[in-house]
Scaffold this motif. Sequence first.
Motif, PDB file in Angstrom:
ATOM      1  N   LEU A   1     -24.737  -4.607 -37.452  1.00  0.00           N
ATOM      2  CA  LEU A   1     -24.817  -4.116 -36.082  1.00  0.00           C
ATOM      3  C   LEU A   1     -23.513  -3.442 -35.673  1.00  0.00           C
ATOM      4  O   LEU A   1     -22.439  -4.025 -35.812  1.00  0.00           O
ATOM      5  CB  LEU A   1     -25.130  -5.269 -35.129  1.00  0.00           C
TER       6      LEU A   1
ATOM      7  N   LEU B   1     -37.984  -7.076 -38.693  1.00  0.00           N
ATOM      8  CA  LEU B   1     -37.636  -5.782 -39.272  1.00  0.00           C
ATOM      9  C   LEU B   1     -37.957  -5.706 -40.759  1.00  0.00           C
ATOM     10  O   LEU B   1     -37.646  -6.618 -41.527  1.00  0.00           O
ATOM     11  CB  LEU B   1     -36.142  -5.513 -39.087  1.00  0.00           C
TER      12      LEU B   1
ATOM     13  N   ASP C   1     -43.461 -11.355 -40.654  1.00  0.00           N
ATOM     14  CA  ASP C   1     -42.165 -10.906 -41.169  1.00  0.00           C
ATOM     15  C   ASP C   1     -42.251  -9.449 -41.616  1.00  0.00           C
ATOM     16  O   ASP C   1     -43.243  -9.021 -42.219  1.00  0.00           O
ATOM     17  CB  ASP C   1     -41.742 -11.748 -42.375  1.00  0.00           C
TER      18      ASP C   1
ATOM     19  N   CYS D   1     -34.488  -9.830 -36.175  1.00  0.00           N
ATOM     20  CA  CYS D   1     -34.152  -9.448 -37.551  1.00  0.00           C
ATOM     21  C   CYS D   1     -35.293  -9.792 -38.512  1.00  0.00           C
ATOM     22  O   CYS D   1     -35.565  -9.041 -39.455  1.00  0.00           O
ATOM     23  CB  CYS D   1     -32.865 -10.137 -37.978  1.00  0.00           C
ATOM     24  N   ARG D   2     -35.969 -10.902 -38.265  1.00  0.00           N
ATOM     25  CA  ARG D   2     -37.101 -11.298 -39.114  1.00  0.00           C
ATOM     26  C   ARG D   2     -38.213 -10.262 -39.069  1.00  0.00           C
ATOM     27  O   ARG D   2     -38.857  -9.970 -40.086  1.00  0.00           O
ATOM     28  CB  ARG D   2     -37.650 -12.654 -38.636  1.00  0.00           C
TER      29      ARG D   2
ATOM     30  N   LEU E   1     -32.567  -1.983 -35.594  1.00  0.00           N
ATOM     31  CA  LEU E   1     -32.479  -2.831 -34.408  1.00  0.00           C
ATOM     32  C   LEU E   1     -31.667  -2.099 -33.351  1.00  0.00           C
ATOM     33  O   LEU E   1     -30.561  -1.618 -33.632  1.00  0.00           O
ATOM     34  CB  LEU E   1     -31.801  -4.154 -34.756  1.00  0.00           C
TER      35      LEU E   1
ATOM     36  N   ARG F   1     -31.387  -3.075 -41.081  1.00  0.00           N
ATOM     37  CA  ARG F   1     -31.577  -4.222 -41.943  1.00  0.00           C
ATOM     38  C   ARG F   1     -31.444  -3.801 -43.410  1.00  0.00           C
ATOM     39  O   ARG F   1     -32.039  -2.818 -43.841  1.00  0.00           O
ATOM     40  CB  ARG F   1     -32.949  -4.864 -41.732  1.00  0.00           C
TER      41      ARG F   1
ATOM     42  N   VAL G   1     -28.457  -7.699 -40.899  1.00  0.00           N
ATOM     43  CA  VAL G   1     -28.386  -6.484 -40.087  1.00  0.00           C
ATOM     44  C   VAL G   1     -26.927  -6.192 -39.745  1.00  0.00           C
ATOM     45  O   VAL G   1     -26.241  -7.019 -39.138  1.00  0.00           O
ATOM     46  CB  VAL G   1     -29.216  -6.614 -38.794  1.00  0.00           C
TER      47      VAL G   1
ATOM     48  N   VAL H   1     -32.255 -13.321 -31.680  1.00  0.00           N
ATOM     49  CA  VAL H   1     -31.701 -12.394 -32.665  1.00  0.00           C
ATOM     50  C   VAL H   1     -32.335 -12.641 -34.029  1.00  0.00           C
ATOM     51  O   VAL H   1     -32.698 -11.693 -34.752  1.00  0.00           O
ATOM     52  CB  VAL H   1     -30.168 -12.540 -32.735  1.00  0.00           C
TER      53      VAL H   1
ATOM     54  N   HIS I   1     -28.337 -12.401 -40.660  1.00  0.00           N
ATOM     55  CA  HIS I   1     -29.743 -12.089 -40.925  1.00  0.00           C
ATOM     56  C   HIS I   1     -29.918 -10.711 -41.562  1.00  0.00           C
ATOM     57  O   HIS I   1     -31.014 -10.141 -41.522  1.00  0.00           O
ATOM     58  CB  HIS I   1     -30.536 -12.186 -39.625  1.00  0.00           C
TER      59      HIS I   1
ATOM     60  N   CYS J   1     -26.126 -11.204 -36.252  1.00  0.00           N
ATOM     61  CA  CYS J   1     -26.953 -10.183 -36.895  1.00  0.00           C
ATOM     62  C   CYS J   1     -26.624 -10.083 -38.389  1.00  0.00           C
ATOM     63  O   CYS J   1     -27.530  -9.957 -39.228  1.00  0.00           O
ATOM     64  CB  CYS J   1     -26.741  -8.836 -36.217  1.00  0.00           C
TER      65      CYS J   1
END
Length: 257
Positions: free
Chosen positions: A202, A144, A115, A141-142, A150, A255, A200, A137, A198, A195
């Motif tokens: 986007l 980052l 992570d 995200c995990r 991203l 993120r 982010v 996806v 999680h 996204c």
Amino acid sequence: MRDVAAAGASTGPRVLPRNDPRQYDDLAGEWWRPDGAFAMLHWLAEARAALVPPATRAGALLVDLGCGAGLLAPHLAGKGYRHVGVDLTRSALVQAAEHGVSVIQGDATAVPLPDGCADVVSAGELLEHVPDWPRAVAEACRLLRPGGVLVLDTLNDTALARIVAVRIAERLPTVPRGIHDPRLFVDARALVAECARHGVDLRLQGIRPQVVGVLAWLLRRARAAGTPGAVPAGRAPRIVPTRSTAVLYQGRGVRKG
């Protein structure tokens, strides 16, 4: 529906389902050919790399999901990242390693990395090939770290995208038959929402190849076809922004900390 994958292996063409990963083994010799089956992936890699900021710390890591043969690598030169590529296809990873990518054979929905390890995650022309794109996806995200970036590009889940990317594009000499399964195309609004789930934010932008550049490239390609070993001279077509995300779009997100 079944299609004949374009020949690339010495055994000749074989019948494979749409979006079958084995096509990339059959097409292994095409990755770095400027006029080959993956020419447009080179153009997209250049456009995607333009979204990647220079590294802000020593040891910065960029994880390239669905890296293929490492086409992003030349466009990252000088940006200061260690480039790690993840892909299912071993024949592609061998070539990626030859271009300076640290490779991992693995699935984009279960990446064997910790992570928050990545400053940048790239998912270029990947999500429309993944049966469970929300899992890919979530993995992106995990990986980052807070403040990590991203970048991605994919095909929208629209009737127009299915017409352009499958019915029209697959009739062109530079696009492999059966390379896409339109049932896997990714709805742009759903991708933004996933996204956000999680952490982010986007932002999307429609993109397309520059029409004049593509026509000039096709003409150079046709002229070079009569000379064995020749490659089209001149600059490759550029990927340019367009107002509509209905066919092809790219995204960039950060993120939250």
